[in-house]
Design a protein around this motif. Structure first.
Motif, PDB file in Angstrom:
ATOM      1  N   LYS A  26      29.961  -8.561   0.055  1.00  0.00           N
ATOM      2  CA  LYS A  26      29.181  -7.440   0.592  1.00  0.00           C
ATOM      3  C   LYS A  26      27.991  -7.942   1.407  1.00  0.00           C
ATOM      4  CE  LYS A  26      27.143  -3.128  -0.808  1.00  0.00           C
ATOM      5  NZ  LYS A  26      27.873  -1.945  -0.519  1.00  0.00           N
ATOM      6  N   LYS A  27      27.514  -9.145   1.093  1.00  0.00           N
ATOM      7  CA  LYS A  27      26.385  -9.729   1.809  1.00  0.00           C
ATOM      8  C   LYS A  27      26.788 -10.353   3.147  1.00  0.00           C
ATOM      9  CE  LYS A  27      23.792 -10.873  -2.351  1.00  0.00           C
ATOM     10  NZ  LYS A  27      23.231 -11.964  -3.155  1.00  0.00           N
ATOM     11  N   LEU A  28      28.092 -10.511   3.378  1.00  0.00           N
ATOM     12  CA  LEU A  28      28.547 -11.091   4.635  1.00  0.00           C
ATOM     13  C   LEU A  28      28.185 -10.186   5.805  1.00  0.00           C
ATOM     14  CD1 LEU A  28      32.182 -12.285   3.798  1.00  0.00           C
ATOM     15  CD2 LEU A  28      30.230 -13.743   4.322  1.00  0.00           C
ATOM     16  N   PRO A  29      27.806 -10.776   6.931  1.00  0.00           N
ATOM     17  CA  PRO A  29      27.580  -9.949   8.123  1.00  0.00           C
ATOM     18  C   PRO A  29      28.873  -9.224   8.516  1.00  0.00           C
ATOM     19  CG  PRO A  29      26.851 -12.213   8.482  1.00  0.00           C
ATOM     20  CD  PRO A  29      27.570 -12.186   7.170  1.00  0.00           C
ATOM     21  N   GLU A  30      28.738  -8.057   9.065  1.00  0.00           N
ATOM     22  CA  GLU A  30      29.885  -7.227   9.452  1.00  0.00           C
ATOM     23  C   GLU A  30      30.910  -7.996  10.281  1.00  0.00           C
ATOM     24  OE1 GLU A  30      32.048  -3.587   9.741  1.00  0.00           O
ATOM     25  OE2 GLU A  30      30.163  -3.882   8.671  1.00  0.00           O
ATOM     26  N   GLU A  31      30.445  -8.804  11.218  1.00  0.00           N
ATOM     27  CA  GLU A  31      31.372  -9.524  12.102  1.00  0.00           C
ATOM     28  C   GLU A  31      32.160 -10.621  11.375  1.00  0.00           C
ATOM     29  OE1 GLU A  31      27.297 -11.358  12.483  1.00  0.00           O
ATOM     30  OE2 GLU A  31      28.049  -9.319  12.661  1.00  0.00           O
ATOM     31  N   LYS A  32      31.709 -11.022  10.203  1.00  0.00           N
ATOM     32  CA  LYS A  32      32.428 -12.045   9.435  1.00  0.00           C
ATOM     33  C   LYS A  32      33.337 -11.454   8.367  1.00  0.00           C
ATOM     34  CE  LYS A  32      29.464 -15.964  10.190  1.00  0.00           C
ATOM     35  NZ  LYS A  32      28.939 -17.182   9.612  1.00  0.00           N
ATOM     36  N   GLN A  33      33.323 -10.144   8.213  1.00  0.00           N
ATOM     37  CA  GLN A  33      34.161  -9.495   7.211  1.00  0.00           C
ATOM     38  C   GLN A  33      35.561  -9.259   7.768  1.00  0.00           C
ATOM     39  OE1 GLN A  33      32.280  -5.901   5.843  1.00  0.00           O
ATOM     40  NE2 GLN A  33      30.488  -6.981   5.050  1.00  0.00           N
ATOM     41  N   THR A  34      36.553  -9.793   7.066  1.00  0.00           N
ATOM     42  CA  THR A  34      37.944  -9.560   7.460  1.00  0.00           C
ATOM     43  C   THR A  34      38.361  -8.161   7.028  1.00  0.00           C
ATOM     44  OG1 THR A  34      38.829 -10.397   5.372  1.00  0.00           O
ATOM     45  CG2 THR A  34      38.469 -12.022   7.132  1.00  0.00           C
ATOM     46  N   SER A  35      39.527  -7.721   7.460  1.00  0.00           N
ATOM     47  CA  SER A  35      40.013  -6.408   7.046  1.00  0.00           C
ATOM     48  C   SER A  35      40.241  -6.366   5.539  1.00  0.00           C
ATOM     49  CB  SER A  35      41.291  -6.039   7.797  1.00  0.00           C
ATOM     50  OG  SER A  35      42.318  -6.963   7.523  1.00  0.00           O
ATOM     51  N   GLU A  36      40.664  -7.489   4.954  1.00  0.00           N
ATOM     52  CA  GLU A  36      40.865  -7.550   3.503  1.00  0.00           C
ATOM     53  C   GLU A  36      39.535  -7.389   2.766  1.00  0.00           C
ATOM     54  OE1 GLU A  36      42.177  -9.879   5.561  1.00  0.00           O
ATOM     55  OE2 GLU A  36      44.314  -9.443   5.391  1.00  0.00           O
TER      56      GLU A  36
END
Length: 66
Positions: A26-36
């Motif tokens: 949840k702390k990952l930046p939006e651009e680093k979040q995969t669809s999974e």
């Protein structure tokens, strides 16, 4: 092939493991979040199923291929 999860049926060890993973991603930046990862965040602590028996057709066809 994806399965299903029901957080209410997890044992305490697995609940803690999933919570730690959830708070980490949840702390990952939006651009680093995969669809999974995004799906995991949206469905955390819920009962969800991604089971698709039609996904087995190619496997079954390969097994019985002559």
């Amino acid at each position: 092939m994806r399965g299903a999860i029901n957080y209410s049926k997890l044992n305490i060890k697995h609940k803690i493991m999933m919570a730690l993973l959830y708070y980490k991603v949840k702390k990952l930046p939006e651009e680093k979040q995969t669809s999974e990862v995004k799906t995991m965040i949206q469905t955390f602590n819920k009962k969800v199923s991604f089971v698709d028996f039609n996904a087995l057709k190619p496997i079954i066809n390969e097994i019985f291929k002559e």
